[in-house]
Design an enzyme around this catalytic site. Structure first.
Site, PDB file in Angstrom:
ATOM      1  N   GLU A   1      -9.804  -2.217   4.928  1.00 30.04           N
ATOM      2  CA  GLU A   1     -10.468  -1.999   6.203  1.00 30.04           C
ATOM      3  C   GLU A   1     -11.703  -2.897   6.336  1.00 30.04           C
ATOM      4  O   GLU A   1     -12.199  -3.415   5.331  1.00 30.04           O
ATOM      5  CB  GLU A   1     -10.902  -0.533   6.310  1.00 30.04           C
ATOM      6  CG  GLU A   1      -9.729   0.468   6.277  1.00 30.04           C
ATOM      7  CD  GLU A   1      -9.021   0.602   7.626  1.00 30.04           C
ATOM      8  OE1 GLU A   1      -8.959  -0.377   8.405  1.00 30.04           O
ATOM      9  OE2 GLU A   1      -8.519   1.704   7.897  1.00 30.04           O
TER      10      GLU A   1
ATOM     11  N   ASN B   1      -7.815  -3.675  13.917  1.00 26.76           N
ATOM     12  CA  ASN B   1      -9.206  -3.932  13.509  1.00 26.76           C
ATOM     13  C   ASN B   1      -9.295  -5.071  12.492  1.00 26.76           C
ATOM     14  O   ASN B   1     -10.333  -5.271  11.867  1.00 26.76           O
ATOM     15  CB  ASN B   1      -9.839  -2.653  12.935  1.00 26.76           C
ATOM     16  CG  ASN B   1      -9.135  -2.153  11.674  1.00 26.76           C
ATOM     17  OD1 ASN B   1      -8.198  -2.779  11.184  1.00 26.76           O
ATOM     18  ND2 ASN B   1      -9.585  -1.018  11.154  1.00 26.76           N
TER      19      ASN B   1
ATOM     20  N   HIS C   1      -7.480  -5.353   9.667  1.00 25.30           N
ATOM     21  CA  HIS C   1      -7.224  -5.036   8.259  1.00 25.30           C
ATOM     22  C   HIS C   1      -5.935  -5.680   7.765  1.00 25.30           C
ATOM     23  O   HIS C   1      -5.015  -5.946   8.525  1.00 25.30           O
ATOM     24  CB  HIS C   1      -7.259  -3.526   7.989  1.00 25.30           C
ATOM     25  CG  HIS C   1      -6.106  -2.718   8.472  1.00 25.30           C
ATOM     26  ND1 HIS C   1      -6.260  -1.468   9.029  1.00 25.30           N
ATOM     27  CD2 HIS C   1      -4.766  -2.935   8.469  1.00 25.30           C
ATOM     28  CE1 HIS C   1      -5.078  -0.983   9.339  1.00 25.30           C
ATOM     29  NE2 HIS C   1      -4.147  -1.848   9.016  1.00 25.30           N
TER      30      HIS C   1
ATOM     31  N   ASP D   1       0.817  -1.215   0.000  1.00 26.00           N
ATOM     32  CA  ASP D   1       0.000   0.000   0.000  1.00 26.00           C
ATOM     33  C   ASP D   1       0.849   1.262   0.000  1.00 26.00           C
ATOM     34  O   ASP D   1       2.070   1.214   0.165  1.00 26.00           O
ATOM     35  CB  ASP D   1      -0.986  -0.004   1.191  1.00 26.00           C
ATOM     36  CG  ASP D   1      -0.360  -0.560   2.474  1.00 26.00           C
ATOM     37  OD1 ASP D   1       0.870  -0.456   2.637  1.00 26.00           O
ATOM     38  OD2 ASP D   1      -1.109  -1.099   3.307  1.00 26.00           O
TER      39      ASP D   1
END
Ligand code: GLP
Length: 242
Positions: A143, A136, A138, A67
């Site tokens: 996400e 979380n 990801h 990313d």
């Protein structure tokens, strides 16, 4: 999915570096997907040492980072380009022509995502995707809620992720709210996946990803469906596993 629990972070970095080095020893022109963040730092340090001691040759490897922030240029210290240059690429013999990261300054991020996918296909696909995991759940910057069939594309970061990233950012400035990330389908097509997780703040995400239902609410849970995925976690990150 295979689970390896390392007694501590140092052992985790050693096992991760060995895993990556073995992949390259088996296939010197391997295509690697690489993560950023604090978790892989120790593994990168060990890869540099292996290369210095002549135990690792990265000259024929191709890399694709997972990313990059949108709106951030190569030389901006916030960029993942800058991170990778500092923590790995400047210290090993990877051919600069074989290094790929999404271009955060591409005028059309959607088109940049398609271009990146095409580059991966041209390289023959990913042999090993090394991943971190967000608190979380990801992977890359996919996400919670992001579709499993997603491809490389711009995504909006969650408030939670922005807070976590801000804490690690090398400079004060506000982080972008958008990033380009490899898609979940793209990650799932990698021939092998190695996910690294360390520290108690990852324990919940690791437990949900490994032992919870496969659900877009926990993007890393999709890896339960991958034929060759390994979770390499330290004891703290494993502490919520049943
Ligand atoms: C960011 C990166 C992810 C990484 C995650 C965890 O969100 N885009 O690829 O896995 O951070 O980072 P850390 O290892 O610092 O906890």
């Amino acid at each position: 999915m295979k689970l390896v629990v390392a007694p501590d972070y140092e052992t985790l970095t050693e096992l991760a570096a060995d895993f990556i080095a073995e992949t390259v020893a088996d296939k010197p022109d391997a295509v690697l997907a690489l993560p950023t963040g604090s978790t892989p730092l120790g593994a990168y340090r060990r890869l540099i040492l292996k290369a210095r001691h002549g135990h690792l040759d990265l000259s024929r490897v191709t890399t694709f980072n997972l990313d990059e922030y949108v709106g951030v240029g190569l030389r901006d210290p916030l960029s993942y380009h800058a991170y990778m240059t500092e923590h790995l690429f400047s210290q090993v013999n990877v051919d600069p022509a074989r290094i790929h990261l999404p271009d955060g300054l591409a005028p059309d991020p959607e088109a940049e995502g398609r271009r990146y996918e095409a580059e991966i296909t041209r390289a023959g696909g990913i042999d090993l995707a090394v991943l971190g995991i967000g608190a979380n759940g990801h992977i890359g910057f996919n996400e919670p809620g992001g579709p499993f069939e997603s491809r490389t594309r711009p995504v909006r970061l969650s408030a939670e992720t922005i807070v976590a990233m801000q804490a690690e950012a090398p400079s004060e400035g506000r982080l972008p709210v958008t990033a380009l990330t490899l898609g979940i389908a793209t990650i799932m097509e990698a021939r092998q996946v190695l996910l690294l997780a360390a520290g108690p703040e990852k324990a919940e995400a690791v437990a949900r990803a490994l032992q919870g239902p496969v659900d877009v609410a926990v993007p890393a849970s999709v890896l339960q469906r991958h034929p060759r995925a390994t979770f390499l976690v330290d004891r703290e990150a494993a502490s919520r596993l049943k």
